[in-house]
Structures are given as structure tokens and as C-alpha cells.
Design a protein around this motif. Sequence first.
Motif, PDB file in Angstrom:
ATOM      1  N   ILE A 250       0.839  -1.207   0.000  1.00 42.78           N
ATOM      2  CA  ILE A 250       0.000   0.000   0.000  1.00 42.78           C
ATOM      3  C   ILE A 250       0.869   1.250   0.000  1.00 42.78           C
ATOM      4  CG2 ILE A 250      -1.587   1.356   1.426  1.00 42.78           C
ATOM      5  CD1 ILE A 250      -2.912  -1.267   2.275  1.00 42.78           C
ATOM      6  N   ILE A 251       1.918   1.261   0.816  1.00 40.03           N
ATOM      7  CA  ILE A 251       2.796   2.435   0.903  1.00 40.03           C
ATOM      8  C   ILE A 251       3.493   2.696  -0.435  1.00 40.03           C
ATOM      9  CG2 ILE A 251       4.918   3.310   1.973  1.00 40.03           C
ATOM     10  CD1 ILE A 251       4.019   1.780   4.526  1.00 40.03           C
ATOM     11  N   GLY A 252       4.040   1.642  -1.055  1.00 41.75           N
ATOM     12  CA  GLY A 252       4.704   1.814  -2.346  1.00 41.75           C
ATOM     13  C   GLY A 252       3.745   2.286  -3.423  1.00 41.75           C
ATOM     14  N   ALA A 253       2.524   1.747  -3.418  1.00 44.27           N
ATOM     15  CA  ALA A 253       1.540   2.148  -4.429  1.00 44.27           C
ATOM     16  C   ALA A 253       1.101   3.588  -4.230  1.00 44.27           C
ATOM     17  CB  ALA A 253       0.336   1.210  -4.366  1.00 44.27           C
ATOM     18  N   MET A 254       0.959   4.006  -2.981  1.00 51.99           N
ATOM     19  CA  MET A 254       0.574   5.397  -2.712  1.00 51.99           C
ATOM     20  C   MET A 254       1.632   6.371  -3.210  1.00 51.99           C
ATOM     21  SD  MET A 254      -1.232   5.454   1.048  1.00 51.99           S
ATOM     22  CE  MET A 254      -2.981   5.061   1.231  1.00 51.99           C
ATOM     23  N   SER A 255       2.894   5.952  -3.144  1.00 54.02           N
ATOM     24  CA  SER A 255       3.976   6.812  -3.639  1.00 54.02           C
ATOM     25  C   SER A 255       3.837   7.058  -5.138  1.00 54.02           C
ATOM     26  CB  SER A 255       5.330   6.160  -3.335  1.00 54.02           C
ATOM     27  OG  SER A 255       5.492   5.937  -1.948  1.00 54.02           O
ATOM     28  N   CYS A 256       3.308   6.086  -5.863  1.00 58.54           N
ATOM     29  CA  CYS A 256       3.074   6.264  -7.308  1.00 58.54           C
ATOM     30  C   CYS A 256       2.029   7.348  -7.561  1.00 58.54           C
ATOM     31  CB  CYS A 256       2.620   4.949  -7.932  1.00 58.54           C
ATOM     32  SG  CYS A 256       3.817   3.602  -7.820  1.00 58.54           S
ATOM     33  N   TYR A 257       1.029   7.438  -6.687  1.00 56.81           N
ATOM     34  CA  TYR A 257      -0.004   8.471  -6.819  1.00 56.81           C
ATOM     35  C   TYR A 257       0.590   9.861  -6.585  1.00 56.81           C
ATOM     36  CZ  TYR A 257      -3.904   5.149  -7.050  1.00 56.81           C
ATOM     37  OH  TYR A 257      -4.785   4.173  -7.446  1.00 56.81           O
ATOM     38  N   VAL A 258       1.450   9.966  -5.578  1.00 56.03           N
ATOM     39  CA  VAL A 258       2.091  11.256  -5.296  1.00 56.03           C
ATOM     40  C   VAL A 258       2.986  11.680  -6.463  1.00 56.03           C
ATOM     41  CG1 VAL A 258       3.686  12.474  -3.759  1.00 56.03           C
ATOM     42  CG2 VAL A 258       1.974  10.909  -2.808  1.00 56.03           C
ATOM     43  N   ALA A 259       3.682  10.710  -7.081  1.00 53.68           N
ATOM     44  CA  ALA A 259       4.521  11.014  -8.241  1.00 53.68           C
ATOM     45  C   ALA A 259       3.684  11.587  -9.386  1.00 53.68           C
ATOM     46  CB  ALA A 259       5.253   9.755  -8.701  1.00 53.68           C
ATOM     47  N   PHE A 260       2.466  11.077  -9.561  1.00 55.62           N
ATOM     48  CA  PHE A 260       1.579  11.583 -10.605  1.00 55.62           C
ATOM     49  C   PHE A 260       1.171  13.032 -10.305  1.00 55.62           C
ATOM     50  CE2 PHE A 260      -2.778  12.070 -12.349  1.00 55.62           C
ATOM     51  CZ  PHE A 260      -2.470  11.967 -13.694  1.00 55.62           C
ATOM     52  N   SER A 261       0.894  13.341  -9.043  1.00 60.91           N
ATOM     53  CA  SER A 261       0.560  14.726  -8.672  1.00 60.91           C
ATOM     54  C   SER A 261       1.717  15.660  -8.984  1.00 60.91           C
ATOM     55  CB  SER A 261       0.202  14.805  -7.187  1.00 60.91           C
ATOM     56  OG  SER A 261      -0.953  14.056  -6.896  1.00 60.91           O
ATOM     57  N   LEU A 262       2.938  15.220  -8.675  1.00 59.68           N
ATOM     58  CA  LEU A 262       4.115  16.037  -8.964  1.00 59.68           C
ATOM     59  C   LEU A 262       4.306  16.221 -10.459  1.00 59.68           C
ATOM     60  CD1 LEU A 262       6.601  14.523  -6.348  1.00 59.68           C
ATOM     61  CD2 LEU A 262       5.485  16.764  -6.255  1.00 59.68           C
ATOM     62  N   GLY A 263       4.004  15.188 -11.247  1.00 57.36           N
ATOM     63  CA  GLY A 263       4.132  15.288 -12.702  1.00 57.36           C
ATOM     64  C   GLY A 263       3.224  16.321 -13.314  1.00 57.36           C
ATOM     65  N   ASN A 264       2.113  16.653 -12.655  1.00 56.00           N
ATOM     66  CA  ASN A 264       1.171  17.639 -13.179  1.00 56.00           C
ATOM     67  C   ASN A 264       1.665  19.081 -13.025  1.00 56.00           C
ATOM     68  OD1 ASN A 264      -1.878  16.690 -13.988  1.00 56.00           O
ATOM     69  ND2 ASN A 264      -0.822  15.177 -12.720  1.00 56.00           N
ATOM     70  N   PHE A 265       2.689  19.289 -12.180  1.00 54.02           N
ATOM     71  CA  PHE A 265       3.215  20.648 -12.029  1.00 54.02           C
ATOM     72  C   PHE A 265       3.853  21.135 -13.323  1.00 54.02           C
ATOM     73  CE2 PHE A 265       2.816  19.826  -7.486  1.00 54.02           C
ATOM     74  CZ  PHE A 265       2.481  21.077  -6.997  1.00 54.02           C
ATOM     75  N   LYS A 266       4.464  20.226 -14.057  1.00 51.33           N
ATOM     76  CA  LYS A 266       5.086  20.569 -15.339  1.00 51.33           C
ATOM     77  C   LYS A 266       4.450  19.684 -16.399  1.00 51.33           C
ATOM     78  CE  LYS A 266       8.146  22.623 -18.000  1.00 51.33           C
ATOM     79  NZ  LYS A 266       8.031  24.063 -18.325  1.00 51.33           N
ATOM     80  N   SER A 267       3.317  20.136 -16.914  1.00 48.89           N
ATOM     81  CA  SER A 267       2.537  19.293 -17.817  1.00 48.89           C
ATOM     82  C   SER A 267       3.180  19.209 -19.196  1.00 48.89           C
ATOM     83  CB  SER A 267       1.109  19.841 -17.942  1.00 48.89           C
ATOM     84  OG  SER A 267       1.119  21.178 -18.373  1.00 48.89           O
ATOM     85  N   SER A 268       3.662  18.017 -19.523  1.00 49.40           N
ATOM     86  CA  SER A 268       4.229  17.752 -20.845  1.00 49.40           C
ATOM     87  C   SER A 268       4.151  16.249 -21.081  1.00 49.40           C
ATOM     88  CB  SER A 268       5.683  18.221 -20.931  1.00 49.40           C
ATOM     89  OG  SER A 268       6.519  17.401 -20.129  1.00 49.40           O
TER      90      SER A 268
END
Length: 470
Positions: free
Chosen positions: A84-102
Motif C-alpha cells: 500500500i505504501i509503495g503504491a501510494m507513492s506512485c499516486y504522489v509522483a503523478f501529482s508532482l508530474g502535473n506541475f510541469k505538464s508535458s
Amino acid sequence: MYVSMGSWTLASIMERSLKNVLVVSFGFLLLFTAYGSLQNLQSSLHSEGGLGVATLSALFGAVLLSSMFFPPIFIKRFGCKWTIIGAMSCYVAFSLGNFKSSWYTLVPTSVLLGLGAALLWSAQCTYLTVLGNSQARKVGKLGKDVVNKYFGIFFFIFQSSGMWGNLISSLVFDQTPNKEFISDYQLMSCRAKACLMSTAASDTTTQPSQKLVYTLLGIYTASGVLAILLIVMFLEPIEDNLPNSEGEEKSPPFWSILLSTFMLLRDKRLCLLNLLPLYNGLQQGFMSGEYTRSYATCTLGIHFVDYVMICFSAASSLCSLLYGKISQYTGRAVLYVLGTVTHLSCTVTLLLWQPHPAQMVMFFILPGLWGVSDAVWQTQNCVLYGVLFEKNKEAAFANYRLWEALEFVIAFGYSTFLCVSTKLYILAGVLMLAMVAYGTVEYMESRSLTQLSAAGGRSQAVEGETQTQM
């Protein structure tokens, strides 16, 4: 003294078990308060060059791949908590990816998110199922009743994430003047017979400023980080100790674990039940996509979408808690009938309805009723898979997410080619097939239990006759 000590121990066990359920529930609440709204905004925030649609397509494609192979391996190797912890980290990475949308940030992080999504949900379902069955054995209750209660609590808290996420985005984006004018000509196209509504509904949408987008992303990222910290600090690891195992069992070979998702498809019950997650994904996609676009946005404007979805999430959240409590008295079949009748009634209404801004109440009643049924699929499907496939929980829940993700991919494929009415007919058809398949499984289970009871009765009769002869 003995009685009070026993009562204290029982209360302590129940308190500790419920604490873990609440930790998982609030962790998912924090995570999906961010992700749920962020997913809904992809096609609006990143419309240039089809980046938003490509992001969602890559996401669900990765969910498909992950569901096929990864959940049983990760859950058996690392346990539910750390999966669960590792999978949640993938969600946070997606949020960070939206800061620089490309294309170089969103597509890779969406693939990472898709790989983690199947792991997250499979681990969550496995954790609550094992916890519920373990708790039932300790307190002398039926496993399905305790598991049902736990899933009811979980979805009550989790489904409210739609309320908070949409409320946050509406409060942030309401600072943008987006009250667009809806012409009478456009209102004529806001109905089930309309086609290609995605283009008609988006022409008048005002894009929010970049500052507001960054504010929203900052809130969502912080929420995801808090979710991870909550799980790390307070969730207790859990082991699946079935009472029917004698001694230490050898670990199955790696390839057996890898292919366990497909090997479980040899079970006829699973093949029939896989229509349930297929429909669950279909109905969720219709409410968050077609209803919001072709009815709410088209008639009232995009600024009403958040409030419509808050109504849907509130109804689903409250009913999830209710179903978790009453299922031990009504049985799951009654709840499935309730969900089916309610969704079919809503489908017929949407086919006949000509929406108009003067009918404001209808825009909120329909999502509310849809949420009443959605709570049935969310709670009862997970419990059903956990109860029927207790010895192969990881593979069963991986199958569940596989078929749910497959529906999303199919829906993306036909979304721009079919009219809303056709999609409603598909929705009703899949629902009816799913209920026939579910009824068949219930019949098979009842026959199996009858045969076991008869065999047990014959065995007792033979033993009695033998003792008489002796």
C-alpha cells in the motif's frame, strides 16, 4: 474477575482491529481526495494535443498490465502494508508530474500510477478481508459479516473523498469567472439522443489561471504525502493465517504466483462474477464522464459539476456504511436487487429526460440515486470476492481490478463514436448480464452447501449405525 478480564480482552481485540480499518480508510480518504479530482480534471487542464486523454489512456493501460501479474507477487513478498505504501507513492509522483505538464512528465507518471493502482486496491481488499476473517475467528462470528462491516466502514469514509476533493477544486476554481452562458440551441442537444457532446460542452469553458492550478496541485500533493505518513506510522502489518493449514507450507514457486491471476480463471464462479467489476467500472465512468458532460455541464455549466459529484459521493458514502451494517440481516442478494432496480430506473429516466436549468433539483436527485446503487457495487463486490475466494484473495482481487480497468479502456475506445443513448443501452445490458451471472453463482453456492450438508448428514448416520452395531 475472569469474566471481566475476558470482556476486557475481547474489547481490546475489537478496538485494535477497528483502529487498523480506520487507518486504512483515512489513508485512502487523503490520497483520493487528491487523485479523484485530479483524474477528472485531466482532459480539461491538458486538452492541447490530446495530452489529457493520452494520460488517462496510458494510466488504464498500465492498470491492465499490473493487474495481470503484479499484485499476488508484491503482496506475498512485501505484505499488504508496504505494498500500500509503495503504491501510494506512485499516486504522489503523478501529482508532482502535473506541475510541469508535458508528454515527458505526465505519460511516464501516469504509467507509474497505473502500475501502482492495481497493487493498491488489491492490497487494500486483501488486508480488510484477512483482518475481518481473523477478527471473526477471535470473537466467534461469521467471517462474511465482519468483512462486510469493515468494507462498509471503509467505503463510507473513502467515498467521502469525492465530496472533499470536488469541494476543494470548486473553492479554488470558483475564483475564476467561469459562469458561461448556455444558449437555447445548446440546451436542445443536452439529452440522451445527443452525440459528440464532448465538443459542444467544452467550447465555453474558461481555463483557470496557472497560479490557481499550482495552488490546487500543492494541496493535492500534500494530501497524498499525509496519506503515506499515516499508513507508515499507524497501520499494523497483518499475516494471513488460515486455520486449516497444518505446519509450515512451502512457498509456491515464482511462476505460479506470477500466473495465479490467470490460473484462477479456471474457476467458473470467477468467470461469471467478472461481469460485476466490468459493470462497476462502466457505471462509474458514465456518472463521472457522460452525466457530468452531457447533462450537468451542457445544461448548467461546468461550475456545477463539482456540486453534482459531491451529491453522488455523499449518497454513496452514507449507503456504504448502511449496507455494511444491514447486510447480515438482509443478505447480499437483496442489496444487489436494490442496486439493480435503482440503476435501471435512473437509466430509463436519463433516456427520456430533456434537461433544463429550471429543473435544478433533478440534476442532484439522479446522482444521489446513482450513488445509492454505487454503494452496493463498491461494498458487496469486494466482500463477495473475498468470501468466495478466501484462499486465493490476492489473485481474485487482481482479477477484479483487471476487469474493472478493461472496462475503462473499452469505454475510452467508444466514447467519441457512440451517442449517449447507446451508452445507456450498453450500461443496462451489461447490468442485466451481470445480475444473471451473479444469480447463477449464488445458485451454484447454494447447491454446493446443500450437497455438503447432505454428505455431512449421511456421514453422521453411518457413524451412528457403526456405533450401534459395536
